[in-house]
Design a protein around this motif. Structure first.
Motif, PDB file in Angstrom:
ATOM      1  N   ASP A 196      24.333 -15.395  28.153  1.00 15.43           N
ATOM      2  CA  ASP A 196      24.497 -14.014  27.689  1.00 15.43           C
ATOM      3  C   ASP A 196      23.801 -13.035  28.625  1.00 15.43           C
ATOM      4  N   SER A 197      22.655 -13.443  29.168  1.00 14.70           N
ATOM      5  CA  SER A 197      21.870 -12.534  30.009  1.00 14.70           C
ATOM      6  C   SER A 197      22.472 -12.350  31.401  1.00 14.70           C
ATOM      7  N   ILE A 198      23.275 -13.319  31.881  1.00 13.24           N
ATOM      8  CA  ILE A 198      23.807 -13.205  33.247  1.00 13.24           C
ATOM      9  C   ILE A 198      25.297 -12.852  33.279  1.00 13.24           C
ATOM     10  N   ALA A 199      25.985 -12.954  32.143  1.00 13.12           N
ATOM     11  CA  ALA A 199      27.434 -12.743  32.138  1.00 13.12           C
ATOM     12  C   ALA A 199      27.771 -11.257  32.223  1.00 13.12           C
ATOM     13  N   PRO A 200      28.651 -10.845  33.158  1.00 16.45           N
ATOM     14  CA  PRO A 200      29.151  -9.461  33.157  1.00 16.45           C
ATOM     15  C   PRO A 200      29.914  -9.187  31.865  1.00 16.45           C
ATOM     16  N   GLU A 201      29.903  -7.962  31.410  1.00 15.03           N
ATOM     17  CA  GLU A 201      30.532  -7.630  30.134  1.00 15.03           C
ATOM     18  C   GLU A 201      32.008  -8.041  30.085  1.00 15.03           C
ATOM     19  N   HIS A 202      32.719  -7.873  31.206  1.00 18.61           N
ATOM     20  CA  HIS A 202      34.156  -8.138  31.208  1.00 18.61           C
ATOM     21  C   HIS A 202      34.493  -9.606  31.473  1.00 18.61           C
ATOM     22  N   LEU A 203      33.453 -10.452  31.670  1.00 21.19           N
ATOM     23  CA  LEU A 203      33.703 -11.870  31.952  1.00 21.19           C
ATOM     24  C   LEU A 203      32.925 -12.791  31.022  1.00 21.19           C
ATOM     25  N   ARG A 204      32.541 -12.294  29.859  1.00 15.97           N
ATOM     26  CA  ARG A 204      31.736 -13.126  28.955  1.00 15.97           C
ATOM     27  C   ARG A 204      32.506 -14.378  28.510  1.00 15.97           C
ATOM     28  N   GLY A 205      33.781 -14.209  28.226  1.00 12.35           N
ATOM     29  CA  GLY A 205      34.557 -15.352  27.754  1.00 12.35           C
ATOM     30  C   GLY A 205      34.594 -16.475  28.764  1.00 12.35           C
ATOM     31  N   VAL A 206      34.894 -16.153  30.025  1.00  8.46           N
ATOM     32  CA  VAL A 206      35.006 -17.197  31.028  1.00  8.46           C
ATOM     33  C   VAL A 206      33.631 -17.779  31.372  1.00  8.46           C
ATOM     34  N   TYR A 207      32.569 -16.990  31.251  1.00  3.31           N
ATOM     35  CA  TYR A 207      31.222 -17.532  31.463  1.00  3.31           C
ATOM     36  C   TYR A 207      30.873 -18.545  30.363  1.00  3.31           C
ATOM     37  N   TYR A 208      31.204 -18.214  29.114  1.00  2.00           N
ATOM     38  CA  TYR A 208      30.978 -19.177  28.039  1.00  2.00           C
ATOM     39  C   TYR A 208      31.913 -20.380  28.178  1.00  2.00           C
ATOM     40  N   GLY A 209      33.104 -20.155  28.749  1.00  2.00           N
ATOM     41  CA  GLY A 209      33.987 -21.272  29.028  1.00  2.00           C
ATOM     42  C   GLY A 209      33.384 -22.211  30.059  1.00  2.00           C
ATOM     43  N   ALA A 210      32.730 -21.644  31.074  1.00  2.00           N
ATOM     44  CA  ALA A 210      32.057 -22.464  32.081  1.00  2.00           C
ATOM     45  C   ALA A 210      30.911 -23.251  31.449  1.00  2.00           C
ATOM     46  N   GLN A 211      30.177 -22.601  30.545  1.00  2.00           N
ATOM     47  CA  GLN A 211      29.102 -23.317  29.856  1.00  2.00           C
ATOM     48  C   GLN A 211      29.650 -24.491  29.044  1.00  2.00           C
ATOM     49  N   ASN A 212      30.859 -24.329  28.524  1.00  2.00           N
ATOM     50  CA  ASN A 212      31.475 -25.377  27.729  1.00  2.00           C
ATOM     51  C   ASN A 212      31.766 -26.634  28.546  1.00  2.00           C
ATOM     52  N   LEU A 213      31.737 -26.509  29.882  1.00  2.00           N
ATOM     53  CA  LEU A 213      31.933 -27.676  30.742  1.00  2.00           C
ATOM     54  C   LEU A 213      30.802 -28.695  30.588  1.00  2.00           C
ATOM     55  N   SER A 214      29.712 -28.293  29.948  1.00  2.00           N
ATOM     56  CA  SER A 214      28.631 -29.252  29.696  1.00  2.00           C
ATOM     57  C   SER A 214      29.094 -30.407  28.814  1.00  2.00           C
ATOM     58  N   ASN A 215      30.213 -30.203  28.094  1.00  2.00           N
ATOM     59  CA  ASN A 215      30.769 -31.298  27.303  1.00  2.00           C
ATOM     60  C   ASN A 215      31.162 -32.490  28.162  1.00  2.00           C
ATOM     61  N   LEU A 216      31.380 -32.243  29.460  1.00  2.00           N
ATOM     62  CA  LEU A 216      31.658 -33.361  30.362  1.00  2.00           C
ATOM     63  C   LEU A 216      30.473 -34.312  30.393  1.00  2.00           C
ATOM     64  N   GLY A 217      29.267 -33.751  30.331  1.00  2.00           N
ATOM     65  CA  GLY A 217      28.078 -34.598  30.278  1.00  2.00           C
ATOM     66  C   GLY A 217      28.010 -35.391  28.992  1.00  2.00           C
ATOM     67  N   ALA A 218      28.377 -34.738  27.877  1.00  2.00           N
ATOM     68  CA  ALA A 218      28.381 -35.436  26.595  1.00  2.00           C
ATOM     69  C   ALA A 218      29.356 -36.609  26.602  1.00  2.00           C
ATOM     70  N   ALA A 219      30.497 -36.420  27.261  1.00  2.00           N
ATOM     71  CA  ALA A 219      31.484 -37.500  27.333  1.00  2.00           C
ATOM     72  C   ALA A 219      31.006 -38.640  28.228  1.00  2.00           C
ATOM     73  N   LEU A 220      30.214 -38.316  29.263  1.00  2.00           N
ATOM     74  CA  LEU A 220      29.756 -39.337  30.191  1.00  2.00           C
ATOM     75  C   LEU A 220      28.559 -40.125  29.670  1.00  2.00           C
ATOM     76  N   GLY A 221      27.804 -39.559  28.715  1.00  2.00           N
ATOM     77  CA  GLY A 221      26.597 -40.211  28.225  1.00  2.00           C
ATOM     78  C   GLY A 221      26.800 -41.648  27.795  1.00  2.00           C
ATOM     79  N   PRO A 222      27.701 -41.925  26.848  1.00  2.00           N
ATOM     80  CA  PRO A 222      27.912 -43.303  26.412  1.00  2.00           C
ATOM     81  C   PRO A 222      28.393 -44.222  27.532  1.00  2.00           C
ATOM     82  N   VAL A 223      29.155 -43.667  28.502  1.00  2.00           N
ATOM     83  CA  VAL A 223      29.639 -44.482  29.616  1.00  2.00           C
ATOM     84  C   VAL A 223      28.472 -44.922  30.493  1.00  2.00           C
ATOM     85  N   ILE A 224      27.597 -43.975  30.825  1.00  2.00           N
ATOM     86  CA  ILE A 224      26.432 -44.287  31.657  1.00  2.00           C
ATOM     87  C   ILE A 224      25.523 -45.285  30.952  1.00  2.00           C
TER      88      ILE A 224
END
Length: 391
Positions: free
Chosen positions: A329-357
């Protein structure tokens, strides 16, 4: 928390209710997916894991474009369409007789839930002043955990009546929220604050890659998600490897209960105190609690020690998740908040990899080494968080 919830404007309350109900609908099907895939598609455990984990990975990648749509279209339109597709995907999953179609429905369920979640976060930032956002993020996360705590029990009860009821009830909940948002949602809200030309998705993608703070925090989020994203999966793997299945089931049930009770009881109390000016101390405290919790898991020799370690581990989870939201929230430009939160959602890739690792570690190393790998992931996550905050 309830009194504070009622103090918000109608738009904020509707966003909170929408994300809660959709999360509940998703949680209702959780205990049923493994059984359904086994019975109707004759998948083994590895195939089931690939289906569920693969759908989450694909949806996480696509959610970046979903965030872009939130920035370029009316939030009202995106949420109404997403909730409608969410409901349709459950009906499609119920009707699917081909594995590819069922997988596509799983992707759509995860994707539309992620898009609504991103829209809610962007909406909170547009509707609330900065000093009130950490509190609403904590309320949202608490409600999500309530949904995940209650949903599986509803799903099991529905399965006793009919094998297909979980999908149908989840679809009805999606339709309910689609109708509710169509009736009461804010129709004029849009993330862009000016009439300038909307940049293309590739142009926005280049901007995201150029923002090193976002890149570092996304990497830190993915690494930390390896640790807490699907902790029940890798703890179950460890307990089954080191003991009997009956003991593993008993221990996991107590650990899940400890996690749920701790989050529901303390998330709002702690999360509302996380301010934008002290994010790094809070994040480092969360990382330290993860390390202590993982150390406790590695040394646990009784149910009490397991539960105490889970309590400490959950305190780290309670801190890290809203702190991540606040940083984006502190770094996202006002007009790009959605895509910044979408980028944060990529952390789910780590959640998917956890059980595999962890599965790899359990198969090729001594079992306790799994926790040491998790601890390394925590240290690396803390390093990336630090680099992101420093820039």
């Amino acid at each position: 928390m309830l009194s504070r919830l009622m103090g918000y404007c109608a738009e904020v309350r509707l966003l909170l209710v929408t994300t809660f109900v959709l999360t509940l609908a998703r949680a209702i099907t959780l205990p049923y997916l493994v059984v359904y895939l086994s019975e109707y598609f004759t998948l083994d455990i590895s195939g089931t894991g690939l289906m569920i984990g693969g759908a989450l990975i694909v949806a996480s990648l696509l959610s970046l474009y979903g965030g872009y749509l939130i920035d370029t279209l009316r939030s009202y339109t995106v949420i109404v369409v997403a909730t409608l597709v969410f409901a349709g995907a459950f009906i499609g999953a119920f009707a699917s007789r081909q594995l590819v179609l069922f997988f596509l429905c799983l992707v759509l369920i995860n994707l539309t839930l992620a898009v609504v979640d991103i829209a809610a976060k962007a909406g909170f930032c547009a509707l609330l002043p900065v000093d009130e956002r950490s509190e609403v993020f904590s309320i949202k996360y608490t409600l999500s955990n309530v949904a995940y705590a209650v949903g599986p029990f509803i799903g099991v009860a529905l399965m006793q009546l009919s094998n297909h009821l979980p999908f149908l009830v989840s679809a009805l909940l999606g339709l309910l929220m689609c109708g509710s948002y169509q009736r009461w949602g804010e129709r004029t809200a849009r993330a862009r604050l000016d009439d300038s030309a909307t940049p293309g998705f590739l142009s926005v993608g280049r901007h995201l890659l150029a923002d090193r703070r976002l890149v570092y925090f996304t990497l830190g989020g993915a690494l930390s998600a390896i640790v807490f994203g699907q902790f029940t999966a890798y703890l179950s793997q460890y307990l089954v490897t080191t003991g009997s299945a009956a003991e593993a089931n008993l221990t996991i049930s107590y650990l899940v209960a400890t996690n749920a009770v701790t989050v529901i009881a303390l998330q709002y109390v702690i999360g509302r105190r996380i301010g934008s000016r002290q994010l790094m101390p809070w994040l480092m405290a969360g990382m330290a609690l993860f390390l202590v919790g993982l150390l406790g898991f590695s040394l646990a020799d009784s149910l009490l020690v397991w539960c105490l370690a889970m309590l400490v581990f959950t305190l780290g989870e309670i801190i890290v998740i809203p702190a991540e939201y606040m940083f984006i929230d502190s770094i996202a430009p006002e007009h790009l908040r959605g895509v910044y939160y979408g980028a944060q959602n990529l952390s789910n890739l780590g959640a998917a990899l956890g059980p595999v690792i962890c599965g790899f570690a359990l198969a090729h190393l001594v079992p306790v080494a799994m926790f040491h790998i998790m601890m390394v992931a925590v240290v690396l996550a803390a390093l990336f968080y630090y680099l992101g905050a420093r820039r």
